[in-house]
Design a protein around this motif. Sequence first.
Motif, PDB file in Angstrom:
ATOM      1  N   GLU A  43       0.836  -1.193   0.000  1.00 32.90           N
ATOM      2  CA  GLU A  43       0.000   0.000   0.000  1.00 32.90           C
ATOM      3  C   GLU A  43       0.876   1.251   0.000  1.00 32.90           C
ATOM      4  OE1 GLU A  43      -1.350  -2.227   2.780  1.00 32.90           O
ATOM      5  OE2 GLU A  43      -3.011  -2.941   1.580  1.00 32.90           O
TER       6      GLU A  43
ATOM      7  N   ASN B 238      -9.835  -7.922  -6.791  1.00 33.61           N
ATOM      8  CA  ASN B 238      -9.751  -6.463  -6.785  1.00 33.61           C
ATOM      9  C   ASN B 238     -11.148  -5.858  -6.938  1.00 33.61           C
ATOM     10  OD1 ASN B 238      -7.136  -7.380  -7.014  1.00 33.61           O
ATOM     11  ND2 ASN B 238      -6.461  -5.687  -8.295  1.00 33.61           N
TER      12      ASN B 238
ATOM     13  N   CYS C 103     -13.488  -6.632  -3.764  1.00 31.31           N
ATOM     14  CA  CYS C 103     -13.044  -5.886  -2.567  1.00 31.31           C
ATOM     15  C   CYS C 103     -13.291  -4.390  -2.747  1.00 31.31           C
ATOM     16  CB  CYS C 103     -11.563  -6.142  -2.273  1.00 31.31           C
ATOM     17  SG  CYS C 103     -11.240  -7.799  -1.651  1.00 31.31           S
TER      18      CYS C 103
ATOM     19  N   ASP D 272     -15.895  -2.708  -0.335  1.00 29.51           N
ATOM     20  CA  ASP D 272     -15.089  -1.942   0.614  1.00 29.51           C
ATOM     21  C   ASP D 272     -14.533  -2.845   1.727  1.00 29.51           C
ATOM     22  OD1 ASP D 272     -13.848   0.110   1.856  1.00 29.51           O
ATOM     23  OD2 ASP D 272     -15.648   1.020   2.725  1.00 29.51           O
ATOM     24  N   CYS D 273     -13.824  -3.886   1.300  1.00 29.57           N
ATOM     25  CA  CYS D 273     -13.233  -4.805   2.280  1.00 29.57           C
ATOM     26  C   CYS D 273     -11.841  -5.230   1.817  1.00 29.57           C
ATOM     27  CB  CYS D 273     -14.129  -6.030   2.473  1.00 29.57           C
ATOM     28  SG  CYS D 273     -14.287  -7.048   1.005  1.00 29.57           S
ATOM     29  N   ASN D 274     -11.078  -5.856   2.732  1.00 32.18           N
ATOM     30  CA  ASN D 274      -9.777  -6.367   2.323  1.00 32.18           C
ATOM     31  C   ASN D 274      -9.919  -7.837   1.902  1.00 32.18           C
ATOM     32  OD1 ASN D 274      -9.550  -7.982   4.643  1.00 32.18           O
ATOM     33  ND2 ASN D 274      -8.355  -6.447   5.756  1.00 32.18           N
TER      34      ASN D 274
ATOM     35  N   GLU E 291      -4.487  -9.317   4.756  1.00 30.29           N
ATOM     36  CA  GLU E 291      -4.683  -7.990   5.365  1.00 30.29           C
ATOM     37  C   GLU E 291      -4.613  -6.865   4.338  1.00 30.29           C
ATOM     38  OE1 GLU E 291      -1.962  -7.415   8.529  1.00 30.29           O
ATOM     39  OE2 GLU E 291      -2.664  -9.163   9.626  1.00 30.29           O
ATOM     40  N   HIS E 292      -4.469  -7.244   3.078  1.00 32.83           N
ATOM     41  CA  HIS E 292      -4.197  -6.250   2.032  1.00 32.83           C
ATOM     42  C   HIS E 292      -5.496  -5.751   1.388  1.00 32.83           C
ATOM     43  CE1 HIS E 292      -2.378  -4.539  -1.561  1.00 32.83           C
ATOM     44  NE2 HIS E 292      -3.082  -5.356  -2.309  1.00 32.83           N
ATOM     45  N   TYR E 293      -5.555  -4.441   1.145  1.00 26.73           N
ATOM     46  CA  TYR E 293      -6.633  -3.867   0.339  1.00 26.73           C
ATOM     47  C   TYR E 293      -6.140  -3.843  -1.104  1.00 26.73           C
ATOM     48  CZ  TYR E 293      -9.146  -2.552   4.526  1.00 26.73           C
ATOM     49  OH  TYR E 293      -9.833  -2.601   5.714  1.00 26.73           O
TER      50      TYR E 293
ATOM     51  N   HIS F  74      -9.070  -1.242  -4.837  1.00 28.02           N
ATOM     52  CA  HIS F  74      -9.690  -0.640  -3.651  1.00 28.02           C
ATOM     53  C   HIS F  74      -8.928   0.632  -3.288  1.00 28.02           C
ATOM     54  CE1 HIS F  74     -10.520   0.062   0.586  1.00 28.02           C
ATOM     55  NE2 HIS F  74     -11.622  -0.663   0.450  1.00 28.02           N
ATOM     56  N   GLN F  75      -7.592   0.542  -3.301  1.00 31.60           N
ATOM     57  CA  GLN F  75      -6.766   1.717  -2.966  1.00 31.60           C
ATOM     58  C   GLN F  75      -7.065   2.866  -3.933  1.00 31.60           C
ATOM     59  OE1 GLN F  75      -2.515   0.922  -2.216  1.00 31.60           O
ATOM     60  NE2 GLN F  75      -2.979  -1.252  -2.255  1.00 31.60           N
TER      61      GLN F  75
ATOM     62  N   HIS G 115     -10.462   4.461  -3.254  1.00 34.02           N
ATOM     63  CA  HIS G 115     -10.365   5.155  -1.981  1.00 34.02           C
ATOM     64  C   HIS G 115      -9.683   6.515  -2.145  1.00 34.02           C
ATOM     65  CE1 HIS G 115     -11.042   4.543   2.233  1.00 34.02           C
ATOM     66  NE2 HIS G 115      -9.856   5.056   2.517  1.00 34.02           N
TER      67      HIS G 115
END
Length: 305
Positions: free
Chosen positions: A130, A193, A196, A200-202, A254-256, A260-261, A264
């Motif tokens: 990230e 991708n 998620c 809106d989740c990882n 644990e990665h978005y 998603h990034q 965001h």
Amino acid sequence: MKIAIAGAGAMGCRFGYMLADSGVDVTLIDGWKTHVDAINQQGLFVETETDSRRYSLPAMLAEDARGAFDVVILFTKAMQMAEMLQKIAPVLARAKVVMTLSNGLGNIETLEQYVDRSVIYAGVTLWSCELEGPGHIRATGSGNIELQPMMSADMAMADRVVDMLNLAGLNAELSANVLLSIWKKAAFNSVMNTYCALLDCNVGEFGKLPDALNMARTVVREIVLVARSQQIPLTEEMVMHTVQKVFDPRESGEHYPSMHQDLHKGRLTEIDYLNGAVARIGEAQGIAVPVNRLLTQLIHAKEAQ
Ligand SMILES: NC(=O)C1=CN([C@@H]2O[C@H](COP(=O)(O)OP(=O)(O)OC[C@H]3O[C@@H](n4cnc5c(N)ncnc54)[C@H](OP(=O)(O)O)[C@@H]3O)[C@@H](O)[C@H]2O)C=CC1
Ligand SMILES: CC(C)(CO)C(=O)C(=O)O
């Protein structure tokens, strides 16, 4: 070997600090001036599960990029690749290897417009990262790389590249069929991708949804048919294996995902190179791809919101 990483966002920086940490001479190249300045002035700040550290790495603005590098690793977003290739033409002219590990379909075709096929290496990676802000990344989990030179004239060079990546702990191996690797990864990203980003989740949170695997299969089944129409021997099991593997927090749990990034941060996504590319090719072939078409429309709607 001297390495330049062109497109020093999350992934470019992750590969950059891991390679530099293993003793490789690495230069980062990017178009974002504030980020380049932050890296040059304060070093690259890297947070991991266990610690945080600053790495001293040289960074250049893409339009100023000069110098002789043995290997150029492109890590732009698919839609930024052509512009980056134009800006770093002086660097490309002297490179022995130009490698793309970016997600999506069509990156090799873009590269071929700017460099000779004999220097092109293509591949995919399950590493994740990230970009938290200028000069600051969060690098957790683990991953691997599959890559292949598009022409196999100099396999000694290919072995040297793989050895260099492995010395940095990047778990690289030569692929026997990189087009299959790329379709497998694109299918995987078209699930992970896209869902998620929409939900809106990882990755790990998506994996815990009761219908996660059914939702994934619905997307993958269409992609397998489209891949087969392109003579790519993709199977549902190949993609589903990777989908399930990354739910683990030691992988990408644990990665978005990068899409998603992007949403965001209010940036455009790579949807047109993932589900969108599949829908485009499928429709041209007369294959029904309503799920991938709808997901593409939904992501474009999110981009517009
Ligand atoms: N992130 C991940 O975990 C993974 C990503 N990938 C793939 O790797 C490739 C690179 O992705 P990734 O590293 O995530 O890309 P990033 O979005 O982190 O960075 C890509 C580029 O976008 C620009 N940029 C990003 N954030 C900002 C910002 N806040 N302000 C201004 N410019 C910004 C910068 O270029 P510029 O200023 O020149 O526009 C940067 O080089 C993609 O194909 C992706 O799908 C593959 C596996 C995992
Ligand atoms: C890390 C991973 C594999 C997760 O989908 C990825 O490719 C991405 O974020 O774009």
